[in-house]
Scaffold this active site. Structure first.
Site, PDB file in Angstrom:
ATOM      1  N   ASP A  98      44.294  51.406  46.733  1.00 49.77           N
ATOM      2  CA  ASP A  98      43.725  50.493  45.744  1.00 49.77           C
ATOM      3  C   ASP A  98      42.855  51.338  44.823  1.00 49.77           C
ATOM      4  O   ASP A  98      42.078  52.170  45.298  1.00 49.77           O
ATOM      5  CB  ASP A  98      42.858  49.435  46.454  1.00 49.77           C
ATOM      6  N   ASP A 203      43.365  47.652  40.348  1.00 51.61           N
ATOM      7  CA  ASP A 203      42.586  46.414  40.360  1.00 51.61           C
ATOM      8  C   ASP A 203      42.265  45.948  38.939  1.00 51.61           C
ATOM      9  O   ASP A 203      41.865  46.757  38.093  1.00 51.61           O
ATOM     10  CB  ASP A 203      41.275  46.724  41.097  1.00 51.61           C
ATOM     11  N   GLU A 258      47.299  44.809  38.913  1.00 50.46           N
ATOM     12  CA  GLU A 258      46.842  43.426  39.044  1.00 50.46           C
ATOM     13  C   GLU A 258      46.442  42.986  37.633  1.00 50.46           C
ATOM     14  O   GLU A 258      45.486  43.514  37.062  1.00 50.46           O
ATOM     15  CB  GLU A 258      45.648  43.342  39.989  1.00 50.46           C
ATOM     16  N   HIS A 318      44.539  39.028  49.726  1.00 55.33           N
ATOM     17  CA  HIS A 318      43.179  38.833  50.249  1.00 55.33           C
ATOM     18  C   HIS A 318      42.324  37.920  49.376  1.00 55.33           C
ATOM     19  O   HIS A 318      41.214  37.572  49.772  1.00 55.33           O
ATOM     20  CB  HIS A 318      42.504  40.202  50.391  1.00 55.33           C
ATOM     21  N   ASP A 319      42.790  37.582  48.180  1.00 55.99           N
ATOM     22  CA  ASP A 319      42.007  36.713  47.288  1.00 55.99           C
ATOM     23  C   ASP A 319      42.509  35.271  47.307  1.00 55.99           C
ATOM     24  O   ASP A 319      41.902  34.400  46.683  1.00 55.99           O
ATOM     25  CB  ASP A 319      42.124  37.194  45.829  1.00 55.99           C
TER      26      ASP A 319
HETATM   27  C1  GLC Z   1      40.457  41.972  42.226  1.00 54.50           C
HETATM   28  C2  GLC Z   1      40.373  42.065  43.726  1.00 54.50           C
HETATM   29  C3  GLC Z   1      39.244  41.190  44.177  1.00 54.50           C
HETATM   30  C4  GLC Z   1      37.956  41.710  43.562  1.00 54.50           C
HETATM   31  C5  GLC Z   1      38.064  41.789  42.045  1.00 54.50           C
HETATM   32  C6  GLC Z   1      36.956  42.629  41.456  1.00 54.50           C
HETATM   33  O1  GLC Z   1      40.805  40.711  41.785  1.00 54.50           O
HETATM   34  O2  GLC Z   1      41.596  41.715  44.298  1.00 54.50           O
HETATM   35  O3  GLC Z   1      39.137  41.134  45.575  1.00 54.50           O
HETATM   36  O4  GLC Z   1      36.890  40.876  43.900  1.00 54.50           O
HETATM   37  O5  GLC Z   1      39.264  42.406  41.654  1.00 54.50           O
HETATM   38  O6  GLC Z   1      37.123  43.970  41.789  1.00 54.50           O
END
Ligand code: GLC
Length: 544
Positions: A98, A203, A258, A318-319
């Site tokens: 990540d 991310d 992402e 995980h979100d």
């Molecule tokens: C992404 C991650 C999340 C995190 C956010 C800020 O969406 O998946 O868990 O809180 O970024 O880094």
């Protein structure tokens, strides 16, 4: 091609703190992952994406990095990481790290230096601006943070000066207009690529480049105020093109993005010479007042994102909430439903992403109280809504809906105390899901009809089948709650049907009329019924 490898084999996400705890401190670690490589291999997994394992104060569970070149002691040491690299390599497995570079932790030395000395070169690594008004009491603009409230925090000991944080105040945003930031991130990526990692899951990568700091227009729960000034900007595309060319291509790596806040048309621009694949967010939202996504909405969203040359297909991470209860209803057909979703991920064009526990149908941890929560979103949202005198039941509903604890419960490998996640008598960092006695790996290993064994069957079918993993996709007309499509590669043709609802449906004519088909996979064990599709039934046929 690397993208084809991911399309064929898929990716399994590990949330390290909740995967497996080898040292008995209640928190998962790298040695724990090492001990489960046989299990992962038995599933057919070839690429692991590790959520952040770098040193971090864990304000946002590791998505706040304080040192990009080391391992967080709770997860182990760099030796453990090197061992994991070696062992995965031996098994033909790959690791994706990540990479969180929209922001750092506020404990990162760059930020500490930037705070400590306004004339330090690190000041320009971040976005500092004076406040507005005579006494500079108003933040520099009206942007809101994705984690609620203003996106600006006044600098301690520097009255009237603010820094930007699109996430929590402990996650200051980097200034990607500064070439030195680019060069520093490039070094981070090269360091891990040289260690042999396969690439990065980047991310919130769609928002790293802040085009302007002008006031934003209206926002919403899923689009913070100001986001039109930083989502999918030209500067972001230029950075990704450069990183791909300079770091990823020379080492045949992969970049997974992402892409928060990006619509399907904007998404297309990220593929090709930037990202190998990306995650959009439309699939995550069943609607403000819904927990369950309507089958017809699921169908519409799935079809529209298949337009991309290589979508990242996922139901869980995980979100997000767990898929059972969200995309399929809890109840008598939830097992068939969960199987249908796995088969769907294994049949769509693009790259299938699985999240730990999805292979056994782990469910949301519905009874975890706010005081037991470790999630900043749940806590911030609750506090934020309190400020607006929102009634308690609505507050609880919303902080639950947007909170992210539900899929972060420790993995359940066995029914015994500690659930094979940790040693007996050890308190896990987050409570076990209340269903872990029943829903775990050991129970499902013994059951031929389990989701776990079906998962293996689906993944192995995809991996050995060029049409399913690499073919084109062509959707056929069908009932609004039934997904019907062909996967085509050369002479090979697969016909796939998915009943997305828990109602019985009529078998589409194209299936009944075809008499050259062979059934490759189905989630029901009895003989297929000619005229009806059972609740959540799915079938994949080979057609000649
Ligand atoms: C992404 C991650 C999340 C995190 C956010 C800020 O969406 O998946 O868990 O809180 O970024 O880094």
């Amino acid at each position: 091609m690397e993208r084809d490898f991911l399309c064929r084999y898929g990716v399994y996400q590990i949330y390290p703190i909740s995967f497996c705890d080898a040292d008995g401190d209640g928190k998962g670690d790298l040695k724990g992952i090492l001990g489960k490589l046989d299990y992962l291999q038995s599933l057919g997994i070839r690429t692991l994406w590790l959520s952040p394992v770098y040193p971090s104060p864990m304000w946002d569970m590791g998505y706040d990095i304080a040192d990009y070149f080391n391992i967080n002691p709770i997860f182990g040491t760099m030796d453990d990481f090197d061992r994991l690299m070696e062992e995965t390599k031996k098994r033909g497995m790959r690791i994706v790290m990540d990479l969180v570079v929209n922001h750092t932790s506020d404990r990162h030395p760059w930020f500490l230096k930037a705070l400590g000395d306004p004339s330090s070169p690190y000041r320009d690594y971040y976005i500092f601006r004076p406040g507005k008004g005579k006494e500079r009491k108003t933040p520099p603009n009206n942007w809101t943070s994705t984690f609620f409230g203003s996106a600006w925090k006044e600098v301690p000991n520097e009255k009237g000066m603010y820094y930007l944080h699109l996430y929590s105040e402990h996650q200051p945003d980097l200034n990607w207009k500064n070439e030195a930031v680019y060069q520093s991130v490039k070094k981070i990526m090269e360091y891990w690529m040289d260690k042999g990692v396969y690439g990065f899951r980047c991310d919130v990568i769609s928002e790293i480049y802040k085009d302007s700091l002008e006031d934003g227009k209206k926002g919403s729960l899923s689009k913070p105020i100001g986001s039109e000034h930083y989502i999918a900007k030209r500067g972001c595309h230029q950075i990704l093109k450069r990183l791909r060319k300079e770091v990823i291509e020379p080492q045949n790596g992969v970049l997974i993005g992402e892409c928060y806040g990006v619509d399907r048309n904007q998404a297309k621009d990220f593929l090709g010479d930037e990202l190998d694949t990306l995650f959009g967010f439309e699939i995550t939202d069943p609607g403000l007042l819904r927990r369950h996504m309507r089958p017809k909405d699921l169908k519409r969203i799935l079809i529209s994102w298949q337009d991309l040359s290589c979508n990242g297909n996922y139901f869980e991470n995980h979100d997000q909430h767990r898929a059972i209860g969200k995309y399929v209803r809890e109840g008598p057909f939830e097992k068939e439903g969960a199987k249908m979703l796995i088969a769907l991920l294994c049949s769509l064009k693009g790259i299938p992403f699985f999240y730990q526990g999805e292979e056994i149908g782990m469910k949301d941890y519905r009874s975890l109280s706010l005081s037991d929560s470790h999630d900043v979103v749940r806590k911030f949202l609750d506090a934020f809504l309190k400020g607006y005198f929102v009634p308690k039941p609505l507050r609880e509903y919303l902080s639950r809906k947007y909170g992210r604890d539900d899929a972060r419960a420790p993995m359940a490998f066995t029914s015994q105390e500690g659930h094979g996640f940790t040693k007996p008598n050890v308190q896990p960092w987050q409570k076990f899901n209340e269903l872990s006695d029943r829903i775990n790996v050991a129970v499902q290993e013994k059951d031929e009809t389990s989701l776990l064994n079906f998962f293996r069957q689906c993944l192995s079918l995809r991996q050995s089948d060029d049409a399913l993993s690499l073919g084109n996709i062509h959707f056929l007309k069908s009932d609004p709650e039934v997904l019907l499509f062909l996967r085509l590669k050369g002479e090979e043709k697969r016909l796939c049907v998915f009943n997305l609802s828990e109602k019985e449906k009529v078998v589409p004519d194209v299936i009944i009329e075809n008499n050259t088909k062979t059934l490759l996979l189905s989630n029901y064990y009895q003989k297929e019924i000619e005229e009806s599709l059972l609740p959540y039934e799915c079938r994949i046929y080979k057609v000649v």
